[in-house]
Motif scaffolding. Structure first.
Motif, PDB file in Angstrom:
ATOM      1  N   ARG A  35      82.819  -6.624  98.018  1.00  0.00           N
ATOM      2  CA  ARG A  35      83.118  -6.231  97.310  1.00  0.00           C
ATOM      3  C   ARG A  35      84.771  -6.009  96.457  1.00  0.00           C
ATOM      4  N   LEU A  36      85.300  -6.636  97.063  1.00  0.00           N
ATOM      5  CA  LEU A  36      86.504  -7.287  96.758  1.00  0.00           C
ATOM      6  C   LEU A  36      86.608  -8.338  95.548  1.00  0.00           C
ATOM      7  N   VAL A  37      85.428  -8.965  95.687  1.00  0.00           N
ATOM      8  CA  VAL A  37      84.574 -10.032  95.118  1.00  0.00           C
ATOM      9  C   VAL A  37      84.219  -9.836  93.398  1.00  0.00           C
ATOM     10  N   LYS A  38      83.397  -7.940  94.338  1.00  0.00           N
ATOM     11  CA  LYS A  38      82.800  -7.818  92.089  1.00  0.00           C
ATOM     12  C   LYS A  38      84.347  -7.418  92.209  1.00  0.00           C
ATOM     13  N   LEU A  39      85.643  -6.543  93.126  1.00  0.00           N
ATOM     14  CA  LEU A  39      86.225  -5.932  92.000  1.00  0.00           C
ATOM     15  C   LEU A  39      87.376  -6.975  91.619  1.00  0.00           C
ATOM     16  N   GLU A  40      87.517  -8.223  92.232  1.00  0.00           N
ATOM     17  CA  GLU A  40      88.498  -9.264  91.884  1.00  0.00           C
ATOM     18  C   GLU A  40      87.812 -10.156  90.022  1.00  0.00           C
ATOM     19  N   LYS A  41      85.408  -9.899  90.371  1.00  0.00           N
ATOM     20  CA  LYS A  41      85.454 -10.350  89.008  1.00  0.00           C
ATOM     21  C   LYS A  41      85.811  -9.491  87.586  1.00  0.00           C
ATOM     22  N   SER A  42      85.408  -8.320  87.953  1.00  0.00           N
ATOM     23  CA  SER A  42      85.591  -7.324  87.160  1.00  0.00           C
ATOM     24  C   SER A  42      86.944  -6.837  86.519  1.00  0.00           C
ATOM     25  N   ILE A  43      88.616  -7.635  87.007  1.00  0.00           N
ATOM     26  CA  ILE A  43      89.602  -7.334  86.988  1.00  0.00           C
ATOM     27  C   ILE A  43      90.616  -8.356  86.631  1.00  0.00           C
ATOM     28  N   LEU A  44      90.084  -9.375  86.994  1.00  0.00           N
ATOM     29  CA  LEU A  44      90.338 -10.923  86.395  1.00  0.00           C
ATOM     30  C   LEU A  44      90.591 -10.774  84.384  1.00  0.00           C
ATOM     31  N   PRO A  45      89.789 -10.714  84.277  1.00  0.00           N
ATOM     32  CA  PRO A  45      89.925 -10.684  82.014  1.00  0.00           C
ATOM     33  C   PRO A  45      91.397 -10.041  81.655  1.00  0.00           C
ATOM     34  N   LEU A  46      91.551  -8.196  82.713  1.00  0.00           N
ATOM     35  CA  LEU A  46      92.409  -7.711  82.341  1.00  0.00           C
ATOM     36  C   LEU A  46      93.952  -8.369  82.919  1.00  0.00           C
ATOM     37  N   TYR A  47      93.947  -9.069  84.363  1.00  0.00           N
ATOM     38  CA  TYR A  47      94.850  -9.710  84.886  1.00  0.00           C
ATOM     39  C   TYR A  47      95.222 -10.376  83.424  1.00  0.00           C
ATOM     40  N   THR A  48      94.648 -11.359  82.979  1.00  0.00           N
ATOM     41  CA  THR A  48      94.872 -12.434  82.074  1.00  0.00           C
ATOM     42  C   THR A  48      95.565 -11.979  81.336  1.00  0.00           C
ATOM     43  N   SER A  49      94.641 -10.605  80.601  1.00  0.00           N
ATOM     44  CA  SER A  49      94.963 -10.128  79.289  1.00  0.00           C
ATOM     45  C   SER A  49      97.156 -10.213  80.057  1.00  0.00           C
ATOM     46  N   THR A  50      97.015  -9.013  81.157  1.00  0.00           N
ATOM     47  CA  THR A  50      98.459  -9.153  81.664  1.00  0.00           C
ATOM     48  C   THR A  50      99.370 -10.010  81.191  1.00  0.00           C
ATOM     49  N   GLN A  51      98.792 -10.658  82.227  1.00  0.00           N
ATOM     50  CA  GLN A  51     100.008 -12.048  81.869  1.00  0.00           C
ATOM     51  C   GLN A  51     100.348 -12.438  80.685  1.00  0.00           C
ATOM     52  N   ILE A  52      99.369 -12.263  79.709  1.00  0.00           N
ATOM     53  CA  ILE A  52      99.472 -13.291  78.071  1.00  0.00           C
ATOM     54  C   ILE A  52     100.749 -12.265  77.921  1.00  0.00           C
ATOM     55  N   LEU A  53     100.574 -10.285  77.585  1.00  0.00           N
ATOM     56  CA  LEU A  53     101.285  -9.665  77.024  1.00  0.00           C
ATOM     57  C   LEU A  53     102.473  -9.545  78.052  1.00  0.00           C
ATOM     58  N   THR A  54     102.700 -10.239  79.316  1.00  0.00           N
ATOM     59  CA  THR A  54     104.201  -9.731  79.982  1.00  0.00           C
ATOM     60  C   THR A  54     104.801 -11.163  79.672  1.00  0.00           C
ATOM     61  N   LYS A  55     104.043 -12.294  79.363  1.00  0.00           N
ATOM     62  CA  LYS A  55     104.877 -13.480  78.596  1.00  0.00           C
ATOM     63  C   LYS A  55     105.542 -12.550  77.247  1.00  0.00           C
ATOM     64  N   ARG A  56     104.512 -12.528  76.893  1.00  0.00           N
ATOM     65  CA  ARG A  56     105.520 -11.801  74.917  1.00  0.00           C
ATOM     66  C   ARG A  56     106.265 -11.225  75.314  1.00  0.00           C
ATOM     67  N   GLY A  57     105.977 -10.644  76.415  1.00  0.00           N
ATOM     68  CA  GLY A  57     107.271  -8.753  76.300  1.00  0.00           C
ATOM     69  C   GLY A  57     108.836  -9.752  76.346  1.00  0.00           C
ATOM     70  N   ASN A  58     108.515 -10.644  77.700  1.00  0.00           N
ATOM     71  CA  ASN A  58     109.646 -12.109  77.877  1.00  0.00           C
ATOM     72  C   ASN A  58     110.242 -12.538  76.892  1.00  0.00           C
ATOM     73  N   GLU A  61     112.028 -10.063  74.617  1.00  0.00           N
ATOM     74  CA  GLU A  61     113.452  -9.361  74.855  1.00  0.00           C
ATOM     75  C   GLU A  61     114.071  -9.960  74.512  1.00  0.00           C
ATOM     76  N   ALA A  62     113.576 -11.178  74.867  1.00  0.00           N
ATOM     77  CA  ALA A  62     114.866 -12.711  75.175  1.00  0.00           C
ATOM     78  C   ALA A  62     115.391 -13.244  73.626  1.00  0.00           C
ATOM     79  N   ALA A  63     114.554 -13.441  72.534  1.00  0.00           N
ATOM     80  CA  ALA A  63     114.705 -13.067  71.122  1.00  0.00           C
ATOM     81  C   ALA A  63     115.465 -11.781  70.770  1.00  0.00           C
ATOM     82  N   LEU A  64     115.094 -10.591  70.535  1.00  0.00           N
ATOM     83  CA  LEU A  64     115.412  -9.597  70.269  1.00  0.00           C
ATOM     84  C   LEU A  64     117.633  -9.818  71.222  1.00  0.00           C
ATOM     85  N   GLN A  65     117.528 -10.348  72.334  1.00  0.00           N
ATOM     86  CA  GLN A  65     118.851 -10.590  73.228  1.00  0.00           C
ATOM     87  C   GLN A  65     119.548 -11.540  72.056  1.00  0.00           C
TER      88      GLN A  65
END
Length: 605
Positions: A35-58, A61-65
């Motif tokens: 089940r975890l394997v199945k879950l990972e396969k389903s969550i991996l695209p979302l995780y990848t997108s979240t990392q990109i967003l987090t990096k963009r957010g940082n 924030e650095a630019a604003l500072q």
């Protein structure tokens, strides 16, 4: 054995249970892993997108500072620029200088984010604003109405201005200059600004010093024509010392508050500061010299006293103005040279004036004191008051040269120079006294009536003798024995001339003659008549010509001598004629007894 078998069976049962449980757990975990394997396969695209967003957010924030930081810096720069452009306030001077110090440090260590040329221009503007404040404070301390009492007083730089000025000058002296910060972009401009400020300082303080001294300079010139010459010369000396006091005070202030403190800058500023003061000195001396030269006989002692006073100030002038300012010019020395020439002229001209007085104006000269007798006595008395100027001048003139050719020095006579000042002064005084006596004698002989001429001569010679031979008077120190002998001898001669022209006729009227017997009584009567007529004439003459007026001691002495001259002769003649019974009515001819004649003679004085 049975017990052991039973335990073994029990352990086998437990082992089987454990194995069953393990199998079920393994089955469950396998299922969960799937089940975890199945879950990972389903969550991996979302995780990848979240990392990109987090990096963009940082990144955002650095630019604003960074934007906030830049904006903050720009606000600070704008505030600094506004502060510098507004200029320093005396009560906030520390904040202003702190900003300039940071800017200069930033230029020196290249730690500023702005353009260094812009920063340099800002530093230059700040330096100019500080220089303007410096000039404003100096102007405030160099304005208003100086002290103007009867005695000169220094007008010190106001303490409240000085308190603000001192920290300002301390900072100005730390600003970058080409000599100390050759690479600083604003160093040359700052140096030019400080030079301008220092030139302005010299101009303001020099003119302020002149303003403080001008009123006293005018007073010295105006009073020169109305007060005693010796006093006038000393007033000039006091004024020059006041000027030197101002110079000394200003030099100390310059070294304390001059923005440029290097010796070269101080010297240049000091010379500029001195210019108006020296100009005032020159104009004052020129006015006085013009006055003295126009009427040297009147202002002789002004010249001598001024020379004495200025000579005493020469050392101080050399120290404060010539050497300290590193100047070649020496205005005091130049004016002293001119004044010395005037003083040298005064000695022969005084003698020439006395000789000229002997020419008279034609006609009678009276029997009172001649003007030049009074002025000569005063002249000789004043010589002692300025002796320190007179003696060197006589040395420079040379023994006898004050006679302008009349006094030829004997060839083998040693030349008198430095060290012989006292002797030269004695010689000059002797010549003055001799010239006065000669002129008086000449004038007395110009009288149409010798009796009045003799009174004139006696009055004047007695005046000279009484006033010049005062015991313990300063003048006695320089009256040589020949001078004293000349005065005493002239007095005896004048007295003899007075007796001869006024009382000898009385004696001659009673003189014995070899009369014939027939004419003896008539001759006696005629002699008595002649005697009392002459006595009446003498009485009337003495009413017109007062003898030794205001000199009671000499009057009493002279009265005694006249009485001893006339009365004994009269007594002898009266006694002789009474014995001969020259008249039946002697009182008709002997109008006064010898005692009454004596009393009348004493009323002449």
């Amino acid at each position: 054995m049975d017990d052991e078998t039973a335990e073994i069976e029990l352990l086998e049962q437990n082992l089987n249970k454990t194995r069953q449980i393990s199998q079920r757990m393994t089955s469950i975990l396998t299922s969960f892993d799937g089940r975890l394997v199945k879950l990972e396969k389903s969550i991996l695209p979302l995780y990848t997108s979240t990392q990109i967003l987090t990096k963009r957010g940082n990144n955002i924030e650095a630019a604003l500072q960074k934007i906030d930081e830049v904006a903050s810096n720009q606000e600070g720069i704008a505030a600094e620029e506004a502060l510098i452009l507004r200029g320093p306030q005396p009560e906030q001077l520390a904040a202003y200088t702190d900003v300039l110090e940071r800017l200069n440090a930033g230029i020196a260590f290249n730690t500023l984010e702005r353009d260094s040329r812009d920063t340099a221009r800002l530093v230059e503007t700040g330096a100019k604003k500080l220089a303007q404040l410096f000039t404003k404070l100096v102007a405030g301390g160099s304005s208003g109405t100086p002290l103007a009492g009867t005695e000169f007083e220094l007008s010190p730089f106001p303490q409240d201005f000085l308190i603000t000025l001192q920290p300002l000058v301390t900072f100005l002296r730390t600003l970058p200059l080409p000599a100390t910060h050759p690479s600083h972009p604003a160093a040359n401009a700052i140096l030019s600004t400080l030079k301008d400020a220092q030139r302005g300082y010299a101009d303001m303080r020099g003119n302020w010093g002149r303003k403080c001294l001008e009123v006293y300079a005018r007073r010295v010139v105006e009073r020169a024509e109305t007060i005693d010459g010796v006093v006038a010369g000393r007033e000039l000396g006091n004024w020059v010392n006041n000027l030197l006091d101002v110079v000394e005070e200003e030099y100390g202030l310059l070294t304390q508050v001059g923005p440029l403190s290097g010796q070269a800058a101080i010297s240049a500023t000091y010379i500029s500061l001195l210019t108006p003061l020296i100009s005032l000195f020159n104009s004052t001396l020129t006015s006085l010299l013009t006055l003295i030269k126009r009427s040297l006989h009147k202002f002789t002692f002004h010249a001598l006293s001024a020379y004495s006073a200025l000579a005493a100030a020469q050392t101080r002038w050399d120290d404060l103005i010539t050497r300290r300012a590193e100047r070649k010019e020496n205005e005091l020395k130049e004016n002293l040279t001119t004044l010395r020439g005037v003083c040298l002229r005064s000695f022969p001209e005084f003698l020439a004036d006395i000789k000229l007085a002997a020419l008279g104006k034609g006609g009678e000269v009276g029997t009172g004191l001649a003007d030049f007798s009074i002025s000569s006595v005063r002249y000789l008395e004043q010589l002692i008051e300025v002796r320190d100027a007179v003696e060197p001048a006589l040395v420079a003139l040379g023994d006898g040269n004050w006679k302008m050719g009349d006094g030829v020095r004997v060839a083998n006579q040693p030349k008198l120079g430095p060290g012989s000042e006292h002797i030269l002064l004695e010689h000059y005084i002797y010549d003055v006294v001799s010239t006065v006596i000669t002129s008086l004698t000449t004038l007395s002989r110009m009288q149409k009536r010798p009796a009045f001429g003799s009174v004139f001569l006696l009055n004047n010679i007695a005046y000279l003798r009484t006033n010049l031979l005062k015991p313990r008077a300063p003048l006695m120190e320089v009256l040589s024995r020949p001078t004293q002998d000349t005065l005493n001898s002239s007095f005896r001669t004048a007295k003899a001339g007075y007796f001869d022209s006024n009382f000898s006729p009385l004696i001659q009227a009673l003189s014995d003659e070899k009369d014939k017997s027939s004419g003896g009584k008539a001759a006696a009567k005629e002699k008595f008549t002649r005697f009392f007529d002459l006595l009446e004439e003498t009485k009337e003459r003495h009413k017109l010509a007062r003898v030794l007026e205001d000199d009671e001691d000499n009057q009493d002495m002279l009265a005694d001598e006249v009485v001893r001259l006339v009365v004994p002769s009269l007594q002898r003649f009266v006694q002789k004629q009474k014995e001969k019974e020259f008249s039946k009515n002697p009182s008709k001819y002997i109008k006064l007894t010898p005692e009454e004649v004596e009393a009348q003679i004493r009323t002449f004085f």
